[in-house]
Design an enzyme around this catalytic site. Structure first.
Site, mmCIF file in Angstrom:
data_model
loop_
_atom_site.group_PDB
_atom_site.id
_atom_site.type_symbol
_atom_site.label_atom_id
_atom_site.label_comp_id
_atom_site.label_asym_id
_atom_site.label_seq_id
_atom_site.Cartn_x
_atom_site.Cartn_y
_atom_site.Cartn_z
ATOM 1 N N GLY A 224 0.825 -1.200 0.000
ATOM 2 C CA GLY A 224 0.000 0.000 0.000
ATOM 3 C C GLY A 224 0.859 1.249 0.000
ATOM 4 O O GLY A 224 2.086 1.182 0.121
ATOM 5 N N GLY A 226 2.187 5.297 1.024
ATOM 6 C CA GLY A 226 2.351 6.265 2.096
ATOM 7 C C GLY A 226 3.122 5.804 3.316
ATOM 8 O O GLY A 226 3.739 4.736 3.346
ATOM 9 N N CYS A 252 5.574 -5.557 1.631
ATOM 10 C CA CYS A 252 5.777 -4.117 1.481
ATOM 11 C C CYS A 252 5.201 -3.344 2.674
ATOM 12 O O CYS A 252 5.726 -3.456 3.774
ATOM 13 C CB CYS A 252 5.208 -3.645 0.146
ATOM 14 S SG CYS A 252 5.872 -2.045 -0.382
ATOM 15 N N TYR A 297 9.596 3.920 2.787
ATOM 16 C CA TYR A 297 9.932 3.769 4.203
ATOM 17 C C TYR A 297 10.587 2.419 4.457
ATOM 18 O O TYR A 297 10.413 1.471 3.685
ATOM 19 C CB TYR A 297 8.670 3.913 5.054
ATOM 20 C CG TYR A 297 8.089 5.310 5.001
ATOM 21 C CD1 TYR A 297 8.371 6.242 5.992
ATOM 22 C CD2 TYR A 297 7.282 5.705 3.932
ATOM 23 C CE1 TYR A 297 7.870 7.526 5.931
ATOM 24 C CE2 TYR A 297 6.778 6.992 3.867
ATOM 25 C CZ TYR A 297 7.080 7.897 4.870
ATOM 26 O OH TYR A 297 6.589 9.176 4.793
ATOM 27 N N HIS A 336 8.719 -7.062 -3.519
ATOM 28 C CA HIS A 336 7.506 -7.629 -4.107
ATOM 29 C C HIS A 336 7.814 -8.976 -4.766
ATOM 30 O O HIS A 336 8.290 -9.014 -5.907
ATOM 31 C CB HIS A 336 6.908 -6.666 -5.136
ATOM 32 C CG HIS A 336 6.180 -5.520 -4.524
ATOM 33 N ND1 HIS A 336 4.824 -5.543 -4.283
ATOM 34 C CD2 HIS A 336 6.626 -4.329 -4.069
ATOM 35 C CE1 HIS A 336 4.462 -4.401 -3.718
ATOM 36 N NE2 HIS A 336 5.535 -3.645 -3.571
ATOM 37 N N GLU A 338 5.830 -11.086 -6.051
ATOM 38 C CA GLU A 338 4.991 -11.317 -7.236
ATOM 39 C C GLU A 338 5.548 -10.611 -8.466
ATOM 40 O O GLU A 338 5.086 -10.846 -9.585
ATOM 41 C CB GLU A 338 3.557 -10.851 -6.959
ATOM 42 C CG GLU A 338 3.307 -9.357 -7.089
ATOM 43 C CD GLU A 338 3.858 -8.507 -5.965
ATOM 44 O OE1 GLU A 338 3.761 -7.265 -6.044
ATOM 45 O OE2 GLU A 338 4.385 -9.069 -4.988
#
Length: 357
Positions: A224, A226, A252, A297, A336, A338
């Site tokens: 996701g 932010g 993530c 982050y 990631h 995937e």
């Protein structure tokens, strides 16, 4: 077809005049760069890019159009796009529309014929920053003043991209998965479906009781956008989910939220990791894998509580790329597995998760 004149202005005051490509208008966002050579349709539709202006460091974008069967979500989530050269043709047998058509359809402002190498160097030097693209205003000073009004540090971007109602995929599947949607890429869902999981996707704010009532065999915490610290309402839910001692997969943003839920800290990287060529070292096997990444982050390793240990590191900056627990059935990675787009080196992560069942 020649586009309208457009201008990109960075928070540092530097401006770049180019040509509009896509929707005409004005847009503000956090400017970041992606080093991938392919996969722009997947990158544009990755919900983790919400509120960001993407600079593609690869010089040619758009030359194989857009195949809507291979997207990561139903729409483009970034705020704007910057490229050295956009190509308006769709040289691919499965392409349904050109990139220009896709940008206009999603009302995404783009600019090209600018020096993307200089822009990337600026971001690497000063870090990710606010930026504005405009086809309306030509005065860079006026646009720079507009940037002063914006503050992205407090935004909960997860609420922009999560599903608002639960829904189920593959209801005839074998084992039940509860997937908390913080901005999930469909590539993750496609990989999980290879194991014939029955997947129910829940909004980010779903309570522990609602998840428990579904009686899942395992839980997935998705990627996701932010700052993970701006999503505090999920931390108690995650702590209680972990107490169920059912197999948990965090990817993530998911791994960052697990860490925060148990008292660890996260911090913002200077310019983040975005692209399909990031080397990651696996401590347990002493092997290196090339991974696809998209995050701003990272977890502060020094703040991890007892029971957790780091099992993957980024070889570029030695940041945390994966954690495990000494007693809980947990698979959690920052990269990631995937891919989509990117190399398939780490798809075995899904095999590891499946073996926990």
């Amino acid at each position: 077809m020649r586009g309208k004149e457009a201008i990109l202005v960075l928070e540092t005051g530097h401006s770049f005049v180019g040509e509009s490509f896509g929707y005409e208008g004005e847009v503000v966002g956090e400017i970041v760069f992606n080093t991938g050579m392919v996969g722009y349709p997947q990158t544009l539709t990755d919900p983790s890019y919400a509120n960001q202006i993407i600079v593609f460091s690869y010089p040619l974008i758009g030359n194989y159009g857009v195949d809507t069967e291979r997207l990561e979500s139903s729409k483009i989530h970034c705020s704007g796009v910057v490229a050295r050269e956009f190509n308006d043709y769709k040289f691919h047998w499965n392409s349904e529309k050109s990139l220009r058509e896709f940008l206009v359809e999603n009302k995404i402002v783009g600019i090209h014929k600018v020096d993307t190498r200089a822009i990337v160097r600026e971001i690497r030097k000063f870090g990710t920053m606010k930026a504005i693209i405009s086809t309306k205003e030509k005065d860079a000073f006026v646009l720079a003043k507009k940037l002063l009004k914006y503050d992205f540090s407090y935004l909960d971007l997860v609420r922009r991209v999560t599903t608002t109602v639960p829904y189920e995929i593959n209801p005839e599947g074998d084992k039940k998965l509860a997937l908390l949607d913080f901005g999930v890429k469909m590539g993750i869902v496609r990989e999980l479906l290879r194991y014939n999981f029955r997947i129910k996707i829940f909004p980010a704010w779903t309570s522990f009781e609602d998840i428990k009532n579904y009686n899942p065999d395992g839980i997935v915490l998705s990627n996701g956008p932010g700052d993970p610290a701006n999503v505090p309402y999920v931390q108690e839910t995650i702590r209680r989910i972990m107490s169920l001692e059912k197999p948990i997969l965090g990817i993530c943003l998911g791994i960052q939220l697990i860490a925060l839920s148990f008292g660890a800290k996260t911090y913002k990287l200077k310019f983040g990791h975005r692209g399909a060529n990031h080397p990651v070292y696996h401590v347990d096997t002493r092997r290196t894998y090339i991974t696809s990444q998209n995050h701003s982050y990272a977890i502060d390793e020094k703040t991890l509580p007892p029971g957790f240990e780091v099992n993957y590191y980024n070889l570029n900056d030695h940041t945390v790329e994966g954690i495990k627990h000494n007693s809980l059935p947990l698979v959690a990675v920052q990269f990631h597995p995937e891919a989509s787009p990117g190399p398939w080196d780490t798809k075995f992560i899904f095999d590891e998760y499946y073996r926990l069942f």
